[in-house]
Design an enzyme around this catalytic site. Sequence first.
Site, mmCIF file in Angstrom:
data_model
loop_
_atom_site.group_PDB
_atom_site.id
_atom_site.type_symbol
_atom_site.label_atom_id
_atom_site.label_comp_id
_atom_site.label_asym_id
_atom_site.label_seq_id
_atom_site.Cartn_x
_atom_site.Cartn_y
_atom_site.Cartn_z
ATOM 1 N N ALA A 39 0.862 -1.179 0.000
ATOM 2 C CA ALA A 39 0.000 0.000 0.000
ATOM 3 C C ALA A 39 0.906 1.239 0.000
ATOM 4 O O ALA A 39 0.812 2.115 0.860
ATOM 5 C CB ALA A 39 -0.968 0.011 1.185
ATOM 6 N N LEU A 40 1.780 1.253 -0.984
ATOM 7 C CA LEU A 40 2.888 2.211 -0.992
ATOM 8 C C LEU A 40 2.414 3.652 -1.173
ATOM 9 O O LEU A 40 1.428 3.921 -1.850
ATOM 10 C CB LEU A 40 3.878 1.849 -2.102
ATOM 11 C CG LEU A 40 4.493 0.445 -2.001
ATOM 12 C CD1 LEU A 40 5.447 0.200 -3.176
ATOM 13 C CD2 LEU A 40 5.221 0.255 -0.675
ATOM 14 N N HIS A 41 3.135 4.566 -0.557
ATOM 15 C CA HIS A 41 2.878 5.998 -0.694
ATOM 16 C C HIS A 41 4.225 6.701 -0.846
ATOM 17 O O HIS A 41 5.282 6.041 -0.887
ATOM 18 C CB HIS A 41 2.076 6.519 0.509
ATOM 19 C CG HIS A 41 2.669 6.129 1.839
ATOM 20 N ND1 HIS A 41 3.892 6.603 2.285
ATOM 21 C CD2 HIS A 41 2.221 5.292 2.805
ATOM 22 C CE1 HIS A 41 4.152 6.104 3.474
ATOM 23 N NE2 HIS A 41 3.167 5.290 3.817
ATOM 24 N N HIS A 44 7.183 5.695 1.408
ATOM 25 C CA HIS A 44 7.898 4.485 0.998
ATOM 26 C C HIS A 44 8.834 4.792 -0.177
ATOM 27 O O HIS A 44 9.983 4.348 -0.201
ATOM 28 C CB HIS A 44 6.912 3.412 0.540
ATOM 29 C CG HIS A 44 6.017 2.873 1.615
ATOM 30 N ND1 HIS A 44 4.648 3.011 1.579
ATOM 31 C CD2 HIS A 44 6.281 2.187 2.765
ATOM 32 C CE1 HIS A 44 4.108 2.420 2.627
ATOM 33 N NE2 HIS A 44 5.074 1.928 3.382
ATOM 34 N N GLU A 155 11.854 6.808 10.021
ATOM 35 C CA GLU A 155 11.749 7.321 11.401
ATOM 36 C C GLU A 155 10.287 7.443 11.824
ATOM 37 O O GLU A 155 9.997 7.597 12.998
ATOM 38 C CB GLU A 155 12.426 8.689 11.510
ATOM 39 C CG GLU A 155 13.936 8.623 11.422
ATOM 40 C CD GLU A 155 14.595 9.981 11.576
ATOM 41 O OE1 GLU A 155 13.864 11.004 11.595
ATOM 42 O OE2 GLU A 155 15.833 10.022 11.659
HETATM 43 P P1 AMP Z 1 5.078 -0.031 6.424
HETATM 44 O O1 AMP Z 1 4.721 -0.432 5.029
HETATM 45 O O2 AMP Z 1 4.096 0.869 7.075
HETATM 46 O O3 AMP Z 1 5.500 -1.199 7.262
HETATM 47 O O4 AMP Z 1 6.386 0.854 6.273
HETATM 48 C C1 AMP Z 1 7.511 0.384 5.595
HETATM 49 C C2 AMP Z 1 8.662 1.323 5.849
HETATM 50 O O5 AMP Z 1 8.344 2.625 5.375
HETATM 51 C C3 AMP Z 1 8.989 1.449 7.346
HETATM 52 O O6 AMP Z 1 10.384 1.511 7.515
HETATM 53 C C4 AMP Z 1 8.317 2.742 7.693
HETATM 54 O O7 AMP Z 1 8.897 3.394 8.802
HETATM 55 C C5 AMP Z 1 8.530 3.545 6.420
HETATM 56 N N1 AMP Z 1 7.579 4.640 6.322
HETATM 57 C C6 AMP Z 1 6.230 4.569 6.480
HETATM 58 N N2 AMP Z 1 5.670 5.795 6.382
HETATM 59 C C7 AMP Z 1 6.688 6.664 6.167
HETATM 60 C C8 AMP Z 1 6.771 8.072 5.992
HETATM 61 N N3 AMP Z 1 5.688 8.853 6.029
HETATM 62 N N4 AMP Z 1 7.988 8.629 5.798
HETATM 63 C C9 AMP Z 1 9.093 7.854 5.775
HETATM 64 N N5 AMP Z 1 9.095 6.518 5.926
HETATM 65 C C10 AMP Z 1 7.911 5.923 6.129
#
Ligand code: AMP
Length: 286
Positions: A39-41, A44, A155
């Site tokens: 669910a990339l944004h 990511h 972070e």
């Molecule tokens: P997730 O898919 O939520 O498990 O996140 C995957 C990676 O992306 C993790 O290392 C998160 O900390 C990082 N991440 C998620 N949201 C953000 C953001 N807004 N800014 C920077 N890194 C993010």
Amino acid sequence: MTLGEDTLMTLRDVESLRQRVHSWRKAGLSVAVVPTMGALHRGHIHLMERAQAIADRVIATIFVNPTQFGPNEDFASYPRQEARDLEMLEKAHVHALFAPTPGVMYPPGFATSIHVGGLTDVLCGPLRPGHFDGVATVVTKLLMQTQPDMALFGEKDFQQLAVIKRAVADLNIPVDVLGVPTVREADGLAMSSRNAYLTESERAVAPTLYRAISAVAHSISQGASPILVIDQAKAQILAAGFRSIDYVEARHAETLALLQPGETHGRVLAAAYLGRARLIDNVAIG
Ligand code: AMP
């Protein structure tokens, strides 16, 4: 780029991942991995771009890890959109996607868990029992499967980053763990896959969390006592329309020990419910 490497390849099993990394290594190329749950944004993608800047080859992983969700959490409804994710990764020129099935990650008989003590006793740890064991175990597996030179984490998940750094140091895993600053929407809301749960009116309220903890961080950096300013921030967050607050705390950035009055450097971390979304965020103090 050599032949066959100009399009993103999707790898589903550990053997093909290993072979791919091995061939890059043999060619003298450095490898970075960016673990995600999909669910990339833009947050990511920023991690992918940072990875591109420091490594020759970038592997994204997508795995919605069942073991890091509690029984009453959103594993079933967590957004899954691999086709769209693939497009975004292709646009970002990521070299490979590792997207294993739960069966590849947890085959029958799987019985190992990594527990990081101390750092997981605070903040989200007691509120999400087993969550960080699930995170530490799956990240350790991804690192052992990929054996990259570097791994990048946001972070945004500050406690997670601290736990992963601890596990990697304690287990002598030969990888550089790098933290990347949080990417935010124009109004300050930290980007998150879970923001998709917000209704329009909740979305309008959501940046209050960031505003409130930023004000706390500023006041503490100026010498204010944490307790007082945190109480004010909690009142502000609830008044804006948040349903409940799990925590707003000021802690040391590495040990996660509580900041004492007069200490002016660290991190403000918060978790709160807005509608059905549990939002987390954190900012630096000083
Ligand atoms: P997730 O898919 O939520 O498990 O996140 C995957 C990676 O992306 C993790 O290392 C998160 O900390 C990082 N991440 C998620 N949201 C953000 C953001 N807004 N800014 C920077 N890194 C993010």
